[in-house]
Each structure stands twice: as C-alpha cells, then as structure tokens.
Design a protein around this motif. Structure first.
Motif, PDB file in Angstrom:
ATOM      1  N   GLY A  18       8.784  -8.822   2.166  1.00  0.00           N
ATOM      2  CA  GLY A  18       8.575  -7.435   2.559  1.00  0.00           C
ATOM      3  C   GLY A  18       8.259  -7.340   4.039  1.00  0.00           C
ATOM      4  O   GLY A  18       8.304  -8.334   4.772  1.00  0.00           O
ATOM      5  N   LEU A  19       7.956  -6.150   4.471  1.00  0.00           N
ATOM      6  CA  LEU A  19       7.610  -5.898   5.871  1.00  0.00           C
ATOM      7  C   LEU A  19       6.312  -5.100   5.921  1.00  0.00           C
ATOM      8  O   LEU A  19       6.132  -4.150   5.152  1.00  0.00           O
ATOM      9  N   ASN A  20       5.425  -5.467   6.813  1.00  0.00           N
ATOM     10  CA  ASN A  20       4.193  -4.706   6.982  1.00  0.00           C
ATOM     11  C   ASN A  20       4.458  -3.336   7.602  1.00  0.00           C
ATOM     12  O   ASN A  20       3.680  -2.403   7.428  1.00  0.00           O
ATOM     13  N   TYR A  21       5.569  -3.225   8.344  1.00  0.00           N
ATOM     14  CA  TYR A  21       6.032  -1.971   8.932  1.00  0.00           C
ATOM     15  C   TYR A  21       7.501  -2.200   9.269  1.00  0.00           C
ATOM     16  O   TYR A  21       7.959  -3.341   9.478  1.00  0.00           O
ATOM     17  N   PRO A  22       8.314  -1.152   9.325  1.00  0.00           N
ATOM     18  CA  PRO A  22       9.767  -1.326   9.415  1.00  0.00           C
ATOM     19  C   PRO A  22      10.276  -2.139  10.596  1.00  0.00           C
ATOM     20  O   PRO A  22      11.286  -2.827  10.488  1.00  0.00           O
ATOM     21  N   ASP A  43      -8.582  -1.296   0.473  1.00  0.00           N
ATOM     22  CA  ASP A  43      -7.710  -0.149   0.189  1.00  0.00           C
ATOM     23  C   ASP A  43      -6.311  -0.593  -0.226  1.00  0.00           C
ATOM     24  O   ASP A  43      -5.655   0.081  -1.026  1.00  0.00           O
ATOM     25  N   TYR A  44      -5.851  -1.715   0.339  1.00  0.00           N
ATOM     26  CA  TYR A  44      -4.540  -2.240  -0.048  1.00  0.00           C
ATOM     27  C   TYR A  44      -4.554  -2.741  -1.502  1.00  0.00           C
ATOM     28  O   TYR A  44      -3.631  -2.490  -2.271  1.00  0.00           O
ATOM     29  N   LEU A  45      -5.610  -3.448  -1.888  1.00  0.00           N
ATOM     30  CA  LEU A  45      -5.669  -4.075  -3.210  1.00  0.00           C
ATOM     31  C   LEU A  45      -5.887  -3.073  -4.342  1.00  0.00           C
ATOM     32  O   LEU A  45      -5.371  -3.260  -5.458  1.00  0.00           O
ATOM     33  N   LEU A  46      -6.648  -2.028  -4.091  1.00  0.00           N
ATOM     34  CA  LEU A  46      -7.058  -1.121  -5.166  1.00  0.00           C
ATOM     35  C   LEU A  46      -5.892  -0.513  -5.959  1.00  0.00           C
ATOM     36  O   LEU A  46      -5.935  -0.502  -7.195  1.00  0.00           O
ATOM     37  N   TYR A  88       4.846   2.496  -2.062  1.00  0.00           N
ATOM     38  CA  TYR A  88       3.602   3.146  -2.468  1.00  0.00           C
ATOM     39  C   TYR A  88       3.387   4.411  -1.651  1.00  0.00           C
ATOM     40  O   TYR A  88       3.576   4.433  -0.433  1.00  0.00           O
ATOM     41  N   ASP A  89       3.002   5.463  -2.339  1.00  0.00           N
ATOM     42  CA  ASP A  89       2.647   6.729  -1.713  1.00  0.00           C
ATOM     43  C   ASP A  89       1.308   7.162  -2.293  1.00  0.00           C
ATOM     44  O   ASP A  89       1.115   7.149  -3.509  1.00  0.00           O
ATOM     45  N   SER A  90       0.375   7.540  -1.431  1.00  0.00           N
ATOM     46  CA  SER A  90      -0.980   7.852  -1.894  1.00  0.00           C
ATOM     47  C   SER A  90      -1.008   9.038  -2.857  1.00  0.00           C
ATOM     48  O   SER A  90      -1.929   9.158  -3.672  1.00  0.00           O
ATOM     49  N   LYS A  91       0.004   9.899  -2.796  1.00  0.00           N
ATOM     50  CA  LYS A  91       0.023  11.077  -3.670  1.00  0.00           C
ATOM     51  C   LYS A  91       0.753  10.809  -4.984  1.00  0.00           C
ATOM     52  O   LYS A  91       0.286  11.206  -6.050  1.00  0.00           O
ATOM     53  N   LYS A  92       1.893  10.125  -4.906  1.00  0.00           N
ATOM     54  CA  LYS A  92       2.658   9.923  -6.149  1.00  0.00           C
ATOM     55  C   LYS A  92       2.597   8.496  -6.679  1.00  0.00           C
ATOM     56  O   LYS A  92       3.175   8.189  -7.718  1.00  0.00           O
ATOM     57  N   GLN A 126       2.967  -3.744  18.096  1.00  0.00           N
ATOM     58  CA  GLN A 126       2.722  -2.514  18.853  1.00  0.00           C
ATOM     59  C   GLN A 126       2.761  -1.300  17.926  1.00  0.00           C
ATOM     60  O   GLN A 126       2.697  -0.165  18.385  1.00  0.00           O
ATOM     61  N   ALA A 127       2.883  -1.559  16.610  1.00  0.00           N
ATOM     62  CA  ALA A 127       3.033  -0.467  15.646  1.00  0.00           C
ATOM     63  C   ALA A 127       1.677   0.078  15.221  1.00  0.00           C
ATOM     64  O   ALA A 127       0.674  -0.639  15.186  1.00  0.00           O
ATOM     65  N   VAL A 128       1.656   1.360  14.891  1.00  0.00           N
ATOM     66  CA  VAL A 128       0.486   1.974  14.260  1.00  0.00           C
ATOM     67  C   VAL A 128       0.611   1.695  12.765  1.00  0.00           C
ATOM     68  O   VAL A 128       1.574   2.097  12.128  1.00  0.00           O
ATOM     69  N   PHE A 129      -0.372   0.997  12.216  1.00  0.00           N
ATOM     70  CA  PHE A 129      -0.257   0.564  10.824  1.00  0.00           C
ATOM     71  C   PHE A 129      -0.753   1.638   9.860  1.00  0.00           C
ATOM     72  O   PHE A 129      -1.743   2.322  10.122  1.00  0.00           O
ATOM     73  N   ASP A 130      -0.038   1.763   8.763  1.00  0.00           N
ATOM     74  CA  ASP A 130      -0.446   2.640   7.670  1.00  0.00           C
ATOM     75  C   ASP A 130       0.046   1.999   6.383  1.00  0.00           C
ATOM     76  O   ASP A 130       1.167   1.465   6.338  1.00  0.00           O
ATOM     77  N   LEU A 131      -0.769   2.026   5.329  1.00  0.00           N
ATOM     78  CA  LEU A 131      -0.371   1.404   4.066  1.00  0.00           C
ATOM     79  C   LEU A 131       0.943   1.963   3.542  1.00  0.00           C
ATOM     80  O   LEU A 131       1.724   1.246   2.892  1.00  0.00           O
ATOM     81  N   GLU A 132       1.216   3.215   3.830  1.00  0.00           N
ATOM     82  CA  GLU A 132       2.441   3.838   3.317  1.00  0.00           C
ATOM     83  C   GLU A 132       3.681   3.444   4.120  1.00  0.00           C
ATOM     84  O   GLU A 132       4.800   3.783   3.735  1.00  0.00           O
ATOM     85  N   TYR A 133       3.494   2.724   5.235  1.00  0.00           N
ATOM     86  CA  TYR A 133       4.634   2.223   6.004  1.00  0.00           C
ATOM     87  C   TYR A 133       5.138   0.883   5.471  1.00  0.00           C
ATOM     88  O   TYR A 133       6.207   0.412   5.866  1.00  0.00           O
TER      89      TYR A 133
END
Length: 493
Positions: free
Chosen positions: A136-140, A412-415, A366-370, A166-173
């Motif tokens: 996988g990729l931590n970000y695209p 937050d990643y594991l939960l 993964y999406d925090s809403k769905k 140089q990327a801004v990290f977000d779990l949904e990325y």
C-alpha cells in the motif's frame, strides 16, 4: 470474459482461502469460470500447468473454506523475471490454451512486481494479502520519494533510499489501509504477549518477543493490544542507552519487563540488529533472523550480572529470555475482519477484470464517515520512477520513539481495524473444536488430499520438450514434487 485464473503467491497468510472464496462467489453470480493455478507462479512455468476448476457448473467446490488458513491451491516463492521475454510469451500461450482470459494474483509487493510483465500479455489484477501490511501507500505520491543512492557494496552498485515526505498526512489518504492477514497476525501476536507476560511476571524476568514484519513495524505496533511495556519497530533506529535506562526503570518498579521487537529493527547506524543469512528468496527478500537474540546479547553486556544479583536473580543470562511468535502469525483460522474483507477484495478483483481493468489492485480504503470499502487502484501508481514497487513501511508518526509505544495517531490508525475484529463465531469455533474428543482419535485430514484429486493438466504441444517450454527458474526450495498426469483440458474451439 468467460474464464479467469487465480493464483496465490508468496508466503501464506490466514485469509487467502477467504479471498479465493470471495472471488468464486462473485464469479458464480456473473457466470464466469474460475481455474485455480496450483502453487502460484510455479504453475505458469510448468508446461503442463496444473490447475483446478473451482466452480464447475458455477458452483464452488466444497474444498473452498474461507475459515481455513493458508491456501488450498498452494503457493510458492517462484517469481516472474521481466527480462525473460520468451519465457513470458510461453506463459501467455499456456494460459490462452487453457482458455483463461484474465488472471487474479493474490499476493503482496513481490507478487505485484511479478504481475507487471504478465499484465503486458493478458489482463491481470491483484487481490492483496500479507500479514506484514506492507502492500500500500501511506499517501498517493509516496513512490516519488524514492531515489537511487550509489553504494558499491549493494547489488547493482546502488541502493534505494526514501527521502523525507513533503505530504500532509491524513489517515484517509492511505491507499490500501490494511491488508487481509494482518489482523489475525496481530491477534496471535498480542495473545502471545499476554501469555509471555505471566511467565516474566512470575519469575521476575525480562522477556524479548520477536514478531514478523521484515522492515515494516505494523505487527509490532498492533501487538500493543497485548500491553507490552516497550515496542521496537524497524522504522525508528534504536537508542540503546535510552532503551536500557527505560528497561531498568520498569524492572525497578515491577520486577519484570516485556518487550516486543520487529524482526527488522536497526541500530543508530541503520544496520539490522539481527544476523542476516547470506541468501535471499527469489523475490529478493533478505532473510532476517535473531533480532531478539541480538538485543538480548546487548542487554547482557550493558546491564550486567551485578544489577540482577541485587535482586537475587542470578545472572543477566538467566534473567533475560527471548521468544519468537514465528509462523503461528501466518497460520490458523482467520478472524472475522480478515475473512470478511478478504472475500470482499476477491470479489472486487473479479469485477475489475470484467470491467476491463488491467494492472489494477483491489484495495481496502477507509473513510471516517462510511468506514471500510473496496475500490480499484492503478498499479502503475505504486511504481517509483524506475518501475519498482516498494514494500510500504509503517508511517513513522504512528510511533512515539520516546515512550516506545504507539502514538496518538498510531492508536487512531489501529482502532478501526480491531474494534469488533473478532466475531462471536470465532470464539464459538474454539469452544466447539479445539478440545473435540475426535481430535484425539482421528488423524489430521489435509485439504491437499482432496484438492489433489481435482488437479488437471494442460498437455504439452506435440514436439515440445519440457526444457524447450520451461527453462530452469529460480526458486526458494528444491525438490518440488513431480505431478502425475490425470487428464488434459480440451482446447476451446
């Protein structure tokens, strides 16, 4: 597309059969035949292409069991060499003679690298599996960060190095948030940590538990559920002075310490702590061994006997012990999370082929809403500028190097993965089967015995010899069995 092939490659994981099950169920719904190719890429280099029809009359064969670990169609660490064009052309020819119009490969980063040249000859997609969670990729844009650095001691005179992000990290990325097999491996590891704790506690000892992951610290991170005192991951070089100080603080307080270390942990100069064997498998993975033992040896030197004698514990050698969770992480019944999403990804791989996709990966997003959902992702976007696909490392911010525990974002990643990861049926299965009286009286019945009866072969064309069709290829182990012909498959008109 009326007939597809599916193979499982690389190391076994608990969820591979669940992936096969999901693919076959979806293929039945779409009226597509599925041929399982025996022993991964090995089957493609065998001129007789051993295979099993997994859904005759669009009904799955009874040997497909999503609750059983491993892979019913076998696996190997044979690999595809993109430089051997003639060999690859023969592979494509054999699949064409079998009537296979598309291929699903179930595997990790090594399998995805091997899939690339095959995708130039027929539609091919990947359904991910790996306990290491490193596909996988931590970000695209992560592949763009890899550079080649000159190194005379490395193979080819260079080594790969990843530049700071140089990327801004977000779990949904995250691309492919988690791979099937990882959750079960963490379940086994965390359970092992809990069990080792009582021994360390009872005998006033320091336990060092080594888990798998090669150069990725995800399994070690997840083992936090077993509540070890310290977690060490390959992505963060060890500060041995700080580590020893922390071990002493804990031992002074509770008279026992439990440490989890990933097998690929490194010192402050970036050298693997454990001894490396001089051989590597065909996919190029260097075999690591002894990280826990190497760490124990350093503790014995740095802490010394005198420290433990003050606690009437004899010597440091007596007080510090190691254990490897080992291959138990790879095997056994997959827990609910792995079974469910492995099946979803297998089904998605079938859909990708029928929708006309090629060189594509079925991914779990993964999406925090769905929550979790499956999708397709272009495999080319996994490649660096030289065309190579790197194993994903754990995102460094998931770990607090001072506390030597998961950070807030790591938690937050594991939960989402482990909340409700175990189903009621998992516990009921243990209750009903583990101590069944039949286990004492009846021998183990291997799935290989039943699948072996279903294996069919593609006969070599007239005038072809095995040597002409399949030049010797690299493989991890010798002595693969020679299969006996039972019948041939008629060529489609």
């Amino acid at each position: 597309m009326k007939r597809i092939g599916i193979l499982t490659a690389g190391g076994d994981t608990p969820a591979m059969n669940a992936t096969i099950h999901g693919a076959v169920v979806r293929a039945n719904q779409l009226k597509v035949e599925v041929f399982g190719l025996i022993k991964g890429f090995n089957s493609l280099f065998n001129p007789r292409v051993p295979h099993v029809h997994l859904n005759p009359l669009y009904q799955e064969i009874p040997e497909i069991d999503p609750t059983k670990g491993g892979t019913m169609i076998g696996s190997s660490r044979d690999f595809v060499d993109p430089e051997k064009k003639a060999e690859l052309d023969l592979v494509a020819s054999r699949l064409e003679r079998l009537g296979i119009e598309g291929l699903i490969c179930v595997g990790g980063d090594g399998t995805l690298n091997g899939l690339q040249p095959l995708a130039e000859r027929l539609p091919a997609v990947l359904a991910p599996k790996t306990i290491d969670n490193d596909l996988g990729l931590n970000y695209p844009n992560e592949p763009d960060e890899w550079v080649k650095v000159k190194d005379p001691e490395a193979k080819g005179g260079f080594r790969y190095e990843q530049r700071p992000s140089q990327a801004v990290f977000d779990l949904e990325y995250i691309v492919n948030y988690v791979t099937p097999g990882y959750a079960t491996a963490v379940y086994v590891s965390a359970s092992g940590v809990e069990r080792i704790r009582t021994t360390a506690e009872s005998h006033r000892r320091i336990a060092i538990i080594e888990v798998m992951g090669r150069h990725s610290g995800y399994i070690a991170l997840g083992s936090a559920y077993g509540r070890p005192d310290i977690i060490l991951v390959p992505e963060h070089p060890l500060d041995l002075e700080h580590l020893v100080e922390r071990v002493k603080q804990l031992y002074d307080l509770q008279k026992n310490v439990v440490i989890v270390c990933g097998e690929g942990i490194v010192d402050n100069r970036g050298r693997e702590l454990g001894a490396e064997t001089k051989t590597s498998d065909p996919a190029g993975n260097i075999a690591l061994s002894g990280a826990a033992e190497a760490l124990r040896h350093k503790f014995i030197q740095m802490i010394g006997d005198r420290y433990f004698q003050l606690y009437r514990r004899g010597s440091a050698r007596e007080a510090i012990f190691t254990r490897k969770v080992g291959h138990t992480q790879r095997g056994g019944r997959p827990i609910l999370f792995d079974r469910f999403y492995a099946a979803q990804l297998g089904a998605k791989a079938v859909e990708l082929l029928l929708e006309g996709h090629n060189n594509t990966i079925a991914v779990l997003q993964y999406d925090s809403k769905k929550g979790f959902y499956v999708d397709g992702y272009d495999a080319n976007r996994f490649r660096d500028r030289w065309g190579y696909i790197h194993a994903r490392r754990m995102y460094p911010a998931f770990y607090d190097s001072n506390l030597m525990k998961p950070s807030r974002i790591g938690i937050d990643y594991l939960l989402p993965i482990f909340t409700d990861a175990i189903g009621d049926d998992d516990m009921e299965h243990i209750r009903r089967t583990l101590f069944s009286h039949g286990n004492l009286a009846q021998p183990y019945h291997s799935i290989n015995t039943d699948v072996n009866k279903r294996i069919r072969y593609l006969e070599s064309a007239v005038g072809e010899t095995d040597a002409e069709i399949a030049p010797p290829m690299n493989r991890l182990s010798e002595g693969s069995e020679r299969l006996t012909a039972r019948s041939s498959v008629e060529r489609k008109s």
